[in-house]
Scaffold this motif. Structure first.
Motif, PDB file in Angstrom:
ATOM      1  N   SER A 206      42.480  50.588  27.640  1.00  0.00           N
ATOM      2  CA  SER A 206      43.731  49.830  27.505  1.00  0.00           C
ATOM      3  C   SER A 206      44.389  49.588  28.856  1.00  0.00           C
ATOM      4  CB  SER A 206      44.706  50.569  26.577  1.00  0.00           C
ATOM      5  OG  SER A 206      44.190  50.623  25.276  1.00  0.00           O
ATOM      6  N   TRP A 207      44.338  50.572  29.745  1.00  0.00           N
ATOM      7  CA  TRP A 207      44.913  50.416  31.082  1.00  0.00           C
ATOM      8  C   TRP A 207      44.175  49.319  31.830  1.00  0.00           C
ATOM      9  CZ3 TRP A 207      44.106  50.170  36.180  1.00  0.00           C
ATOM     10  CH2 TRP A 207      45.176  50.412  37.029  1.00  0.00           C
ATOM     11  N   HIS A 208      42.842  49.367  31.810  1.00  0.00           N
ATOM     12  CA  HIS A 208      42.036  48.349  32.492  1.00  0.00           C
ATOM     13  C   HIS A 208      42.311  46.949  31.931  1.00  0.00           C
ATOM     14  CE1 HIS A 208      39.708  51.814  33.965  1.00  0.00           C
ATOM     15  NE2 HIS A 208      39.346  51.010  34.942  1.00  0.00           N
ATOM     16  N   LEU A 209      42.428  46.841  30.610  1.00  0.00           N
ATOM     17  CA  LEU A 209      42.697  45.533  29.996  1.00  0.00           C
ATOM     18  C   LEU A 209      44.075  45.003  30.392  1.00  0.00           C
ATOM     19  CD1 LEU A 209      41.208  46.122  26.436  1.00  0.00           C
ATOM     20  CD2 LEU A 209      40.278  44.650  28.252  1.00  0.00           C
ATOM     21  N   TRP A 210      45.079  45.878  30.392  1.00  0.00           N
ATOM     22  CA  TRP A 210      46.441  45.465  30.741  1.00  0.00           C
ATOM     23  C   TRP A 210      46.494  44.892  32.156  1.00  0.00           C
ATOM     24  CZ3 TRP A 210      51.053  44.705  28.476  1.00  0.00           C
ATOM     25  CH2 TRP A 210      52.175  44.615  29.294  1.00  0.00           C
ATOM     26  N   TYR A 211      45.812  45.565  33.081  1.00  0.00           N
ATOM     27  CA  TYR A 211      45.823  45.122  34.475  1.00  0.00           C
ATOM     28  C   TYR A 211      44.670  44.183  34.813  1.00  0.00           C
ATOM     29  CZ  TYR A 211      49.635  48.280  35.492  1.00  0.00           C
ATOM     30  OH  TYR A 211      50.858  48.897  35.516  1.00  0.00           O
ATOM     31  N   ASP A 212      43.906  43.756  33.791  1.00  0.00           N
ATOM     32  CA  ASP A 212      42.801  42.814  33.950  1.00  0.00           C
ATOM     33  C   ASP A 212      41.806  43.291  35.013  1.00  0.00           C
ATOM     34  OD1 ASP A 212      41.362  40.533  33.286  1.00  0.00           O
ATOM     35  OD2 ASP A 212      42.376  39.306  34.792  1.00  0.00           O
ATOM     36  N   GLN A 213      41.398  44.552  34.882  1.00  0.00           N
ATOM     37  CA  GLN A 213      40.454  45.155  35.819  1.00  0.00           C
ATOM     38  C   GLN A 213      39.177  45.548  35.081  1.00  0.00           C
ATOM     39  OE1 GLN A 213      41.163  45.644  39.314  1.00  0.00           O
ATOM     40  NE2 GLN A 213      42.660  44.162  38.594  1.00  0.00           N
ATOM     41  N   PRO A 214      38.026  45.403  35.710  1.00  0.00           N
ATOM     42  CA  PRO A 214      36.786  45.861  35.079  1.00  0.00           C
ATOM     43  C   PRO A 214      36.844  47.361  34.804  1.00  0.00           C
ATOM     44  CG  PRO A 214      36.306  44.513  37.017  1.00  0.00           C
ATOM     45  CD  PRO A 214      37.786  44.787  37.021  1.00  0.00           C
ATOM     46  N   LEU A 215      36.248  47.791  33.711  1.00  0.00           N
ATOM     47  CA  LEU A 215      36.242  49.209  33.357  1.00  0.00           C
ATOM     48  C   LEU A 215      35.704  50.056  34.506  1.00  0.00           C
ATOM     49  CD1 LEU A 215      35.023  49.211  29.662  1.00  0.00           C
ATOM     50  CD2 LEU A 215      37.276  49.840  30.520  1.00  0.00           C
ATOM     51  N   GLY A 216      36.418  51.119  34.830  1.00  0.00           N
ATOM     52  CA  GLY A 216      36.004  52.045  35.872  1.00  0.00           C
ATOM     53  C   GLY A 216      36.267  51.587  37.295  1.00  0.00           C
ATOM     54  N   SER A 217      36.799  50.386  37.464  1.00  0.00           N
ATOM     55  CA  SER A 217      36.946  49.833  38.818  1.00  0.00           C
ATOM     56  C   SER A 217      38.027  50.503  39.656  1.00  0.00           C
ATOM     57  CB  SER A 217      37.223  48.332  38.749  1.00  0.00           C
ATOM     58  OG  SER A 217      38.455  48.090  38.095  1.00  0.00           O
ATOM     59  N   VAL A 218      38.962  51.198  39.032  1.00  0.00           N
ATOM     60  CA  VAL A 218      40.061  51.803  39.796  1.00  0.00           C
ATOM     61  C   VAL A 218      39.881  53.293  40.041  1.00  0.00           C
ATOM     62  CG1 VAL A 218      41.710  50.067  39.031  1.00  0.00           C
ATOM     63  CG2 VAL A 218      41.496  52.189  37.756  1.00  0.00           C
ATOM     64  N   VAL A 219      38.973  53.905  39.324  1.00  0.00           N
ATOM     65  CA  VAL A 219      38.746  55.336  39.463  1.00  0.00           C
ATOM     66  C   VAL A 219      38.270  55.639  40.881  1.00  0.00           C
ATOM     67  CG1 VAL A 219      37.425  57.313  38.650  1.00  0.00           C
ATOM     68  CG2 VAL A 219      38.313  55.652  37.013  1.00  0.00           C
ATOM     69  N   GLY A 220      38.954  56.591  41.521  1.00  0.00           N
ATOM     70  CA  GLY A 220      38.635  56.970  42.887  1.00  0.00           C
ATOM     71  C   GLY A 220      39.431  56.226  43.939  1.00  0.00           C
ATOM     72  N   LYS A 221      40.202  55.227  43.531  1.00  0.00           N
ATOM     73  CA  LYS A 221      40.976  54.440  44.497  1.00  0.00           C
ATOM     74  C   LYS A 221      42.413  54.943  44.585  1.00  0.00           C
ATOM     75  CE  LYS A 221      38.338  50.236  44.248  1.00  0.00           C
ATOM     76  NZ  LYS A 221      38.363  48.797  44.021  1.00  0.00           N
ATOM     77  N   LEU A 222      42.984  54.794  45.762  1.00  0.00           N
ATOM     78  CA  LEU A 222      44.403  55.082  45.968  1.00  0.00           C
ATOM     79  C   LEU A 222      45.225  53.956  45.361  1.00  0.00           C
ATOM     80  CD1 LEU A 222      44.280  56.212  49.689  1.00  0.00           C
ATOM     81  CD2 LEU A 222      44.732  57.671  47.710  1.00  0.00           C
ATOM     82  N   GLY A 223      46.408  54.282  44.859  1.00  0.00           N
ATOM     83  CA  GLY A 223      47.282  53.255  44.320  1.00  0.00           C
ATOM     84  C   GLY A 223      47.567  52.163  45.331  1.00  0.00           C
ATOM     85  N   SER A 224      47.678  52.536  46.617  1.00  0.00           N
ATOM     86  CA  SER A 224      47.972  51.556  47.671  1.00  0.00           C
ATOM     87  C   SER A 224      46.795  50.607  47.922  1.00  0.00           C
ATOM     88  CB  SER A 224      48.329  52.278  48.971  1.00  0.00           C
ATOM     89  OG  SER A 224      47.258  53.103  49.386  1.00  0.00           O
ATOM     90  N   GLU A 225      45.606  50.949  47.456  1.00  0.00           N
ATOM     91  CA  GLU A 225      44.438  50.086  47.629  1.00  0.00           C
ATOM     92  C   GLU A 225      44.351  49.004  46.562  1.00  0.00           C
ATOM     93  OE1 GLU A 225      41.199  53.148  49.541  1.00  0.00           O
ATOM     94  OE2 GLU A 225      41.398  53.122  47.356  1.00  0.00           O
ATOM     95  N   LEU A 226      45.137  49.151  45.508  1.00  0.00           N
ATOM     96  CA  LEU A 226      45.065  48.218  44.392  1.00  0.00           C
ATOM     97  C   LEU A 226      46.043  47.071  44.581  1.00  0.00           C
ATOM     98  CD1 LEU A 226      44.952  50.840  41.517  1.00  0.00           C
ATOM     99  CD2 LEU A 226      43.031  49.705  42.640  1.00  0.00           C
ATOM    100  N   ASP A 227      45.586  45.878  44.333  1.00  0.00           N
ATOM    101  CA  ASP A 227      46.438  44.688  44.433  1.00  0.00           C
ATOM    102  C   ASP A 227      46.806  44.243  43.025  1.00  0.00           C
ATOM    103  OD1 ASP A 227      47.808  42.499  45.405  1.00  0.00           O
ATOM    104  OD2 ASP A 227      46.012  41.257  45.584  1.00  0.00           O
ATOM    105  N   LEU A 228      47.721  45.000  42.410  1.00  0.00           N
ATOM    106  CA  LEU A 228      48.137  44.722  41.041  1.00  0.00           C
ATOM    107  C   LEU A 228      49.625  44.415  41.046  1.00  0.00           C
ATOM    108  CD1 LEU A 228      46.317  47.699  39.308  1.00  0.00           C
ATOM    109  CD2 LEU A 228      45.479  45.357  39.582  1.00  0.00           C
ATOM    110  N   PRO A 229      50.016  43.214  40.594  1.00  0.00           N
ATOM    111  CA  PRO A 229      51.435  42.834  40.617  1.00  0.00           C
ATOM    112  C   PRO A 229      52.328  43.851  39.908  1.00  0.00           C
ATOM    113  CG  PRO A 229      50.052  40.989  39.937  1.00  0.00           C
ATOM    114  CD  PRO A 229      49.171  42.208  39.988  1.00  0.00           C
TER     115      PRO A 229
END
Length: 89
Positions: free
Chosen positions: A20-43
């Motif tokens: 649900s988190w991935h769908l809300w932010y329109d991200q591929p499944l598993g694409s954010v795991v391991g990343k810092l919040g500052s690395e994500l370009d999510l409005p």
């Protein structure tokens, strides 16, 4: 879970985000795991909660509501942030 669930560690690195988190932010499944919040370009991601983030990292549990708008609809988000776990033995 139908709701969005994500876990961020004390360094603000994503350790888990459900479908649900991935769908809300329109991200591929598993694409954010391991990343810092500052690395994500999510409005709007992470910009509405700095005082609560800091308080949780200092050991104060946080429970609050946040409102956002998407596709012309109002969404109320219930936020629950546990306290940071002590690393002391």
């Amino acid at each position: 879970l139908p709701g969005r669930v994500a876990y961020w560690d004390a360094d603000l690195r994503c350790r888990f985000a459900n479908r649900s988190w991935h769908l809300w932010y329109d991200q591929p499944l598993g694409s954010v795991v391991g990343k810092l919040g500052s690395e994500l370009d999510l409005p709007g991601f992470g910009t509405n909660n700095p005082p609560q983030m800091e308080a949780a990292l200092q050991g104060e549990a946080q429970h609050f509501e946040r409102v956002s708008w998407r596709d012309g609809r109002r969404h109320v988000h219930l936020m629950h942030w546990p306290t940071r776990r002590s690393t002391a033995a």
